[in-house]
Motif scaffolding. Structure first.
Motif, mmCIF file in Angstrom:
data_model
loop_
_atom_site.group_PDB
_atom_site.id
_atom_site.type_symbol
_atom_site.label_atom_id
_atom_site.label_comp_id
_atom_site.label_asym_id
_atom_site.label_seq_id
_atom_site.Cartn_x
_atom_site.Cartn_y
_atom_site.Cartn_z
ATOM 1 N N ALA A 139 92.100 47.902 43.582
ATOM 2 C CA ALA A 139 92.635 47.186 42.237
ATOM 3 C C ALA A 139 93.091 46.032 42.386
ATOM 4 C CB ALA A 139 93.690 48.100 41.466
ATOM 5 N N THR A 140 93.994 45.497 43.567
ATOM 6 C CA THR A 140 94.465 44.255 43.742
ATOM 7 C C THR A 140 93.318 43.285 44.005
ATOM 8 O OG1 THR A 140 95.444 44.613 45.600
ATOM 9 C CG2 THR A 140 96.724 44.852 43.792
ATOM 10 N N ILE A 141 92.498 43.953 44.879
ATOM 11 C CA ILE A 141 91.170 43.075 45.242
ATOM 12 C C ILE A 141 90.470 42.631 44.110
ATOM 13 C CG2 ILE A 141 89.226 43.119 46.546
ATOM 14 C CD1 ILE A 141 90.693 44.779 48.858
ATOM 15 N N THR A 142 90.234 43.762 43.264
ATOM 16 C CA THR A 142 89.211 43.555 42.077
ATOM 17 C C THR A 142 89.973 42.358 41.107
ATOM 18 O OG1 THR A 142 88.523 45.665 42.170
ATOM 19 C CG2 THR A 142 88.563 44.526 39.925
ATOM 20 N N ILE A 143 91.244 42.456 41.032
ATOM 21 C CA ILE A 143 91.999 41.531 40.056
ATOM 22 C C ILE A 143 91.991 40.092 40.785
ATOM 23 C CG2 ILE A 143 94.072 40.672 39.134
ATOM 24 C CD1 ILE A 143 94.949 43.567 39.045
ATOM 25 N N ARG A 144 91.734 39.914 42.155
ATOM 26 C CA ARG A 144 91.683 38.756 42.816
ATOM 27 C C ARG A 144 90.330 38.079 42.592
ATOM 28 N NH1 ARG A 144 93.768 36.172 47.458
ATOM 29 N NH2 ARG A 144 92.364 34.225 47.743
ATOM 30 N N ILE A 145 89.385 38.828 42.555
ATOM 31 C CA ILE A 145 87.949 38.521 42.277
ATOM 32 C C ILE A 145 87.903 37.795 40.590
ATOM 33 C CG2 ILE A 145 85.498 38.965 42.431
ATOM 34 C CD1 ILE A 145 86.940 38.658 45.244
ATOM 35 N N VAL A 146 88.386 38.981 40.052
ATOM 36 C CA VAL A 146 88.262 38.524 38.593
ATOM 37 C C VAL A 146 88.835 37.502 38.224
ATOM 38 C CG1 VAL A 146 89.467 39.238 35.986
ATOM 39 C CG2 VAL A 146 88.147 40.895 37.823
ATOM 40 N N ASP A 147 90.360 37.028 39.042
ATOM 41 C CA ASP A 147 91.214 35.984 38.735
ATOM 42 C C ASP A 147 89.991 34.669 39.074
ATOM 43 O OD1 ASP A 147 93.202 34.068 38.295
ATOM 44 O OD2 ASP A 147 93.966 34.434 40.242
ATOM 45 N N VAL A 148 89.535 34.648 40.271
ATOM 46 C CA VAL A 148 88.681 33.597 40.854
ATOM 47 C C VAL A 148 87.469 33.446 39.777
ATOM 48 C CG1 VAL A 148 87.000 33.114 42.538
ATOM 49 C CG2 VAL A 148 89.119 34.038 43.242
ATOM 50 N N ALA A 149 86.731 34.483 39.306
ATOM 51 C CA ALA A 149 85.835 34.205 38.171
ATOM 52 C C ALA A 149 86.305 33.586 37.000
ATOM 53 C CB ALA A 149 85.063 35.695 37.962
ATOM 54 N N PHE A 150 87.417 34.107 36.506
ATOM 55 C CA PHE A 150 87.815 33.581 35.269
ATOM 56 C C PHE A 150 88.362 31.839 35.422
ATOM 57 C CE2 PHE A 150 87.945 37.555 33.474
ATOM 58 C CZ PHE A 150 87.695 37.265 32.011
ATOM 59 N N LYS A 151 88.842 31.591 36.596
ATOM 60 C CA LYS A 151 89.248 30.084 36.743
ATOM 61 C C LYS A 151 88.094 29.608 36.721
ATOM 62 C CE LYS A 151 93.863 30.981 38.976
ATOM 63 N NZ LYS A 151 94.577 30.958 40.377
ATOM 64 N N SER A 152 86.995 29.824 37.411
ATOM 65 C CA SER A 152 85.370 29.042 37.406
ATOM 66 C C SER A 152 85.180 28.593 36.008
ATOM 67 C CB SER A 152 84.629 29.792 38.261
ATOM 68 O OG SER A 152 84.203 30.801 37.482
ATOM 69 N N GLY A 153 85.465 29.785 35.115
ATOM 70 C CA GLY A 153 85.190 29.324 33.561
ATOM 71 C C GLY A 153 83.694 29.833 33.303
ATOM 72 N N LEU A 154 83.231 30.484 34.354
ATOM 73 C CA LEU A 154 81.836 30.958 34.081
ATOM 74 C C LEU A 154 81.563 32.534 33.610
ATOM 75 C CD1 LEU A 154 80.534 29.173 37.303
ATOM 76 C CD2 LEU A 154 80.080 28.377 34.811
ATOM 77 N N LEU A 155 82.598 33.202 33.466
ATOM 78 C CA LEU A 155 82.779 34.664 33.299
ATOM 79 C C LEU A 155 82.746 34.997 31.729
ATOM 80 C CD1 LEU A 155 82.467 37.584 34.490
ATOM 81 C CD2 LEU A 155 84.794 37.316 34.677
ATOM 82 N N GLY A 156 81.887 35.835 31.340
ATOM 83 C CA GLY A 156 82.218 36.344 30.123
ATOM 84 C C GLY A 156 82.476 37.825 30.278
ATOM 85 N N ARG A 157 83.336 38.392 29.652
ATOM 86 C CA ARG A 157 83.571 40.021 29.793
ATOM 87 C C ARG A 157 82.340 40.779 29.341
ATOM 88 N NH1 ARG A 157 89.100 38.271 28.130
ATOM 89 N NH2 ARG A 157 90.289 39.069 30.000
ATOM 90 N N GLU A 158 81.560 40.278 28.328
ATOM 91 C CA GLU A 158 80.699 41.121 27.798
ATOM 92 C C GLU A 158 79.389 41.482 28.747
ATOM 93 O OE1 GLU A 158 79.814 37.082 27.269
ATOM 94 O OE2 GLU A 158 81.673 38.227 26.657
ATOM 95 N N VAL A 159 79.284 40.648 29.795
ATOM 96 C CA VAL A 159 78.195 40.735 30.693
ATOM 97 C C VAL A 159 78.484 42.069 31.633
ATOM 98 C CG1 VAL A 159 77.242 39.750 33.013
ATOM 99 C CG2 VAL A 159 77.860 38.121 31.064
ATOM 100 N N PHE A 160 79.774 42.436 31.705
ATOM 101 C CA PHE A 160 80.093 43.848 32.478
ATOM 102 C C PHE A 160 80.670 44.874 31.493
ATOM 103 C CE2 PHE A 160 80.679 40.107 35.351
ATOM 104 C CZ PHE A 160 80.300 40.693 36.766
ATOM 105 N N LEU A 161 80.205 44.903 30.452
ATOM 106 C CA LEU A 161 80.464 45.776 29.455
ATOM 107 C C LEU A 161 79.879 47.154 29.858
ATOM 108 C CD1 LEU A 161 81.869 46.518 26.871
ATOM 109 C CD2 LEU A 161 79.557 46.082 25.457
ATOM 110 N N ALA A 162 78.579 47.152 30.531
ATOM 111 C CA ALA A 162 78.057 48.478 30.913
ATOM 112 C C ALA A 162 78.646 49.145 31.919
ATOM 113 C CB ALA A 162 76.537 48.185 31.474
#
Length: 179
Positions: free
Chosen positions: A103-126
């Protein structure tokens, strides 16, 4: 509370208003399930997670989610796993070095993705259908107060980030991580 309790965890627990209550009838939370076990078991216990993290890391590097990636997210690929780029593998390796739980590794990657400004949550809705833990962590990112299902994971992530090392033994912190 333990005198050895890291200040980052105490601060986050206070901020999120989820310090342990003395109310009777509160049910026990399995922290190992919330934190999703030690990171060495990510491929065994969460077979789709490694590919999701690789795709998430590639998105943070500027890769667009095209039809092939969307088929992987929708699990329409007959078991074909996502193969992240070498740069994304580097991000994953760094996250595994710094964090002690899936879970903490996942959060780290999510953090990196959000900081890049290129991530939309809806892409991963499935992903909500087959890896609800991943989706809950992604969907909870950036909130001031965490829901019960993700609080412990975010608290441990924040502590690991501020301490600069993984926290693998959560037993001493159980009292504050279980709201």
């Amino acid at each position: 509370m333990s005198e050895n309790f890291p200040d980052p965890l105490r601060w986050l627990a206070t901020k999120c208003h989820t310090l342990p209550a003395t109310q009777s009838g509160m049910h026990d939370v399995d922290l190992e399930a919330v934190l999703q076990g030690p990171f060495r078991t990510v491929s065994e216990r969460y077979p789709h997670r490694k590919g999701l993290l690789g795709l998430l890391a590639d998105v943070s590097l500027g890769k667009r989610v095209g039809p092939a990636e969307q088929r992987i997210l929708n699990q329409e690929t007959d078991g074909v796993a996502y193969a992240p780029s070498s740069a994304a593998e580097e991000i994953l390796s760094d996250a595994e070095r710094c964090h002690g739980h899936v879970a903490t590794i996942t959060i780290r990657i999510v953090d990196v993705a959000f900081k890049s400004g290129l991530l939309g949550r809806e892409v991963f809705l499935a992903t909500r259908r087959y890896d609800s833990g991943f989706f809950k962590l992604l969907n909870s990112f950036g909130r001031d107060a965490q829901p019960r299902e993700t609080f412990a994971a975010y608290a441990v992530y924040e502590a690991e980030r501020q301490l600069g090392s993984p926290i693998r033994d959560i037993a001493p912190f159980r009292a504050i991580l279980v709201p």
